[in-house]
Design a protein around this motif. Structure first.
Motif, short mmCIF file in Angstrom:
data_model
loop_
_atom_site.label_atom_id
_atom_site.label_comp_id
_atom_site.label_asym_id
_atom_site.label_seq_id
_atom_site.Cartn_x
_atom_site.Cartn_y
_atom_site.Cartn_z
N GLY A 1 0.68 -1.25 0.04
CA GLY A 1 -0.01 0.13 0.03
C GLY A 1 0.92 1.38 -0.07
O GLY A 1 0.45 2.31 -0.60
N LEU A 2 1.81 1.14 0.59
CA LEU A 2 2.92 2.28 0.84
C LEU A 2 3.39 2.94 -0.53
O LEU A 2 3.29 3.89 -0.94
CB LEU A 2 4.05 2.00 2.02
N LEU A 3 3.94 1.79 -1.30
CA LEU A 3 4.65 1.88 -2.36
C LEU A 3 3.77 2.23 -3.77
O LEU A 3 3.80 3.28 -4.63
CB LEU A 3 5.46 0.67 -3.03
N GLY A 4 2.48 1.58 -3.70
CA GLY A 4 1.56 2.06 -4.56
C GLY A 4 0.91 3.63 -4.23
O GLY A 4 0.83 4.10 -5.43
N ALA A 5 0.88 3.99 -3.05
CA ALA A 5 0.38 5.31 -3.01
C ALA A 5 1.54 6.30 -3.14
O ALA A 5 1.23 7.40 -3.67
CB ALA A 5 -0.24 5.37 -1.50
N GLY A 6 2.53 5.88 -2.83
CA GLY A 6 3.74 6.82 -3.02
C GLY A 6 4.19 6.83 -4.45
O GLY A 6 4.55 8.07 -4.92
N VAL B 1 -0.31 12.22 4.11
CA VAL B 1 -1.69 11.48 4.11
C VAL B 1 -1.93 10.44 3.31
O VAL B 1 -2.38 9.67 3.41
CB VAL B 1 -2.57 12.94 3.99
N GLN B 2 -1.45 10.65 2.02
CA GLN B 2 -1.81 9.73 0.75
C GLN B 2 -0.82 8.57 1.10
O GLN B 2 -1.29 7.29 1.02
CB GLN B 2 -1.23 10.13 -0.46
N CYS B 3 0.29 8.35 1.69
CA CYS B 3 1.20 7.17 1.96
C CYS B 3 0.18 6.43 3.27
O CYS B 3 0.18 5.12 3.37
CB CYS B 3 2.40 7.58 2.56
N LEU B 4 -0.16 7.24 4.30
CA LEU B 4 -0.97 6.62 5.17
C LEU B 4 -1.94 5.81 4.81
O LEU B 4 -2.57 4.83 5.23
CB LEU B 4 -1.15 7.69 6.65
#
Length: 200
Positions: A133-138, A162-165
């Motif tokens: 989730g972190l890498l997809g959002a980042g 906020v997006q990474c969380l």
């Protein structure tokens, strides 16, 4: 709860894997379209901070990739499922984002699938899902920042955090919850994911 793969990804894609990936893509295309409506509503509720609503919900648009990977356990399953879902949004549901959504989906899929690929599709722990989730959002954040002109803004770092969380919680940990729930029902026993690998 931990899910650990018992076998490596050695088999070729079966027809049922392709069918399931398409089904997931279509279902999550509708889910993602519903998220767009939620995004609009949340923007209003957040008032002056409404511009951050997209970052709060962004992780929701990452869900299908780790779910497809965990069930099918084939390289590329997450990327393909994300792209399929975006095509459904754009072509059949008329997403206001337009065709660029497909590009963003591909980037999200790559980021979400990368942690599983690095484990050679053998580990499906909470940590791997969270990193997905972190890498997809980042990764998609920097693409979106370029398109939306966020670079140089005072709240650039806030947007990213906020997006990474959101990616970790909604796109990673929630995906793990969904996968474990599906495994417990037995509906995915005929796929690479093995119900016996789920430990409550």
């Amino acid at each position: 709860m931990n899910v650990t793969a018992a076998t490596a990804t050695t088999r070729r894609w079966a027809m049922k894997d392709l069918v399931l990936m398409v089904v997931l893509g279509v279902v999550f295309g509708f889910v993602y379209w519903a998220l767009v409506q939620a995004w609009n509503g949340l923007s209003i509720l957040m008032g002056p901070a409404g511009d951050l609503a997209q970052h709060v919900l962004l992780g929701g648009w990452l869900l299908v990739a780790p779910i497809a990977i965990a069930i099918i356990r084939r390289p590329g399953a997450g990327i393909a499922a994300e792209i399929l879902a975006s095509v459904v949004e754009v072509v059949f549901l008329g997403s206001p984002v337009g065709p660029m959504l497909v590009v963003a989906a591909a980037i999200q899929g790559i980021g979400s699938e990368l942690p599983f690929a690095l484990t050679r599709y053998k580990r499906y722990t909470w940590g791997v899902f969270a990193l997905s989730g972190l890498l997809g959002a980042g990764l998609v954040f920097f693409f979106s920042a370029f398109r939306s002109g966020w670079y140089g803004q005072d709240i650039f770092a806030l947007r990213l955090v906020v997006q990474c969380l959101s990616g970790i919680v909604l796109g990673g940990l929630l995906a793990k919850v969904v996968v474990d729930a599906l495994a417990r029902t037995g509906v995915v026993d005929n796929f690479a994911i093995d119900r016996e690998t789920v430990r409550a």
